[in-house]
Design a protein around this motif. Structure first.
Motif, mmCIF file in Angstrom:
data_model
loop_
_atom_site.group_PDB
_atom_site.id
_atom_site.type_symbol
_atom_site.label_atom_id
_atom_site.label_comp_id
_atom_site.label_asym_id
_atom_site.label_seq_id
_atom_site.Cartn_x
_atom_site.Cartn_y
_atom_site.Cartn_z
ATOM 1 N N LEU A 80 -6.829 -1.714 5.769
ATOM 2 C CA LEU A 80 -6.404 -2.327 4.516
ATOM 3 C C LEU A 80 -5.523 -3.551 4.767
ATOM 4 O O LEU A 80 -5.488 -4.482 3.957
ATOM 5 C CB LEU A 80 -5.646 -1.308 3.657
ATOM 6 N N GLY A 117 -2.730 0.766 -4.227
ATOM 7 C CA GLY A 117 -2.374 -0.579 -3.798
ATOM 8 C C GLY A 117 -3.373 -1.592 -4.290
ATOM 9 O O GLY A 117 -4.343 -1.245 -4.985
ATOM 10 N N ILE A 120 0.868 -1.183 0.000
ATOM 11 C CA ILE A 120 0.000 0.000 0.000
ATOM 12 C C ILE A 120 0.898 1.224 0.000
ATOM 13 O O ILE A 120 1.775 1.366 0.867
ATOM 14 C CB ILE A 120 -0.919 0.016 1.228
#
Length: 204
Positions: free
Chosen positions: A86, A62, A26
């Motif tokens: 995430l 990402g 990410i």
């Protein structure tokens, strides 16, 4: 300078791709503040919360994050909470940020009604002799900034009529209702961002 940053980010992304980590990483691109660079006849930034200063780059990229752009109100406080979400991790106790994954999934989604900005500087305010102390609340419709002194010194801008923040309506009798609403929002935002304690929600 913009080209240098663009090149540097490109090198990072190229390195991730070369190492096969681009599908497992990410990337967040942001900044701690903007600069006015001529807006309002000013340069750089300091003790001012014009849009050129408080609006910063805020890019998430990402796996599973589609390309898009959002006008939703978000805060730098939201970075940590969003990264843990995430990564499939739980929230952190006391975190004042929000999980932005609903906005990443749907750019039209609104999580916040207002943004709180707190500024406290080490240098002295020339008017009061005390350390600089500002509080700002921003909505989609307006910005209110108050400066710690007696009487309070403030700025109030109505984005609907004045998106470039050129007319300060803080002392305008015609803006009393907007000022009262924004003051209420500022108090609410400061209370919501206060540090929670660990006292149980219920006692036996």
């Amino acid at each position: 300078m913009i080209t240098m940053i663009d090149d540097a980010v490109g090198e990072i992304m190229a390195a991730l791709q070369a190492n096969g980590q681009d599908g497992n990483t990410i990337v967040v691109f942001t900044s701690d503040h903007g600069d006015v660079f001529g807006d309002h006849g000013l340069m750089l930034k300091s003790s001012m919360h014009y849009q050129g200063v408080v609006r910063v780059p805020f890019v998430f990229a990402g796996p599973g994050i589609a390309a898009g752009q959002s006008d939703s109100l978000v805060s730098s406080l939201d970075i940590g909470r969003t990264l843990t979400a995430l990564a499939g991790l739980g929230g952190v106790f006391g975190s004042q940020g929000l999980d932005l994954t609903p906005v990443l999934d749907n750019p039209a989604h609104e999580l916040r009604e207002q943004i709180l900005i707190e500024e406290e500087q080490m240098f002295r305010d020339p008017d009061t002799g005390r350390s600089v102390n500002f509080r700002t609340v921003i909505t989609q419709q307006a910005r209110l900034t108050v400066r710690s002194r007696r009487p309070l010194l403030g700025e109030l801008y109505d984005f609907t009529a004045d998106p470039l923040e050129t007319v300060n309506r803080y002392d305008d009798p015609g803006a009393r209702e907007l000022r009262a609403e924004m003051m209420d929002r500022l108090v609410e935002a400061m209370m919501l961002h206060s540090t929670p304690n660990r006292r149980p929600w219920a006692l036996a």
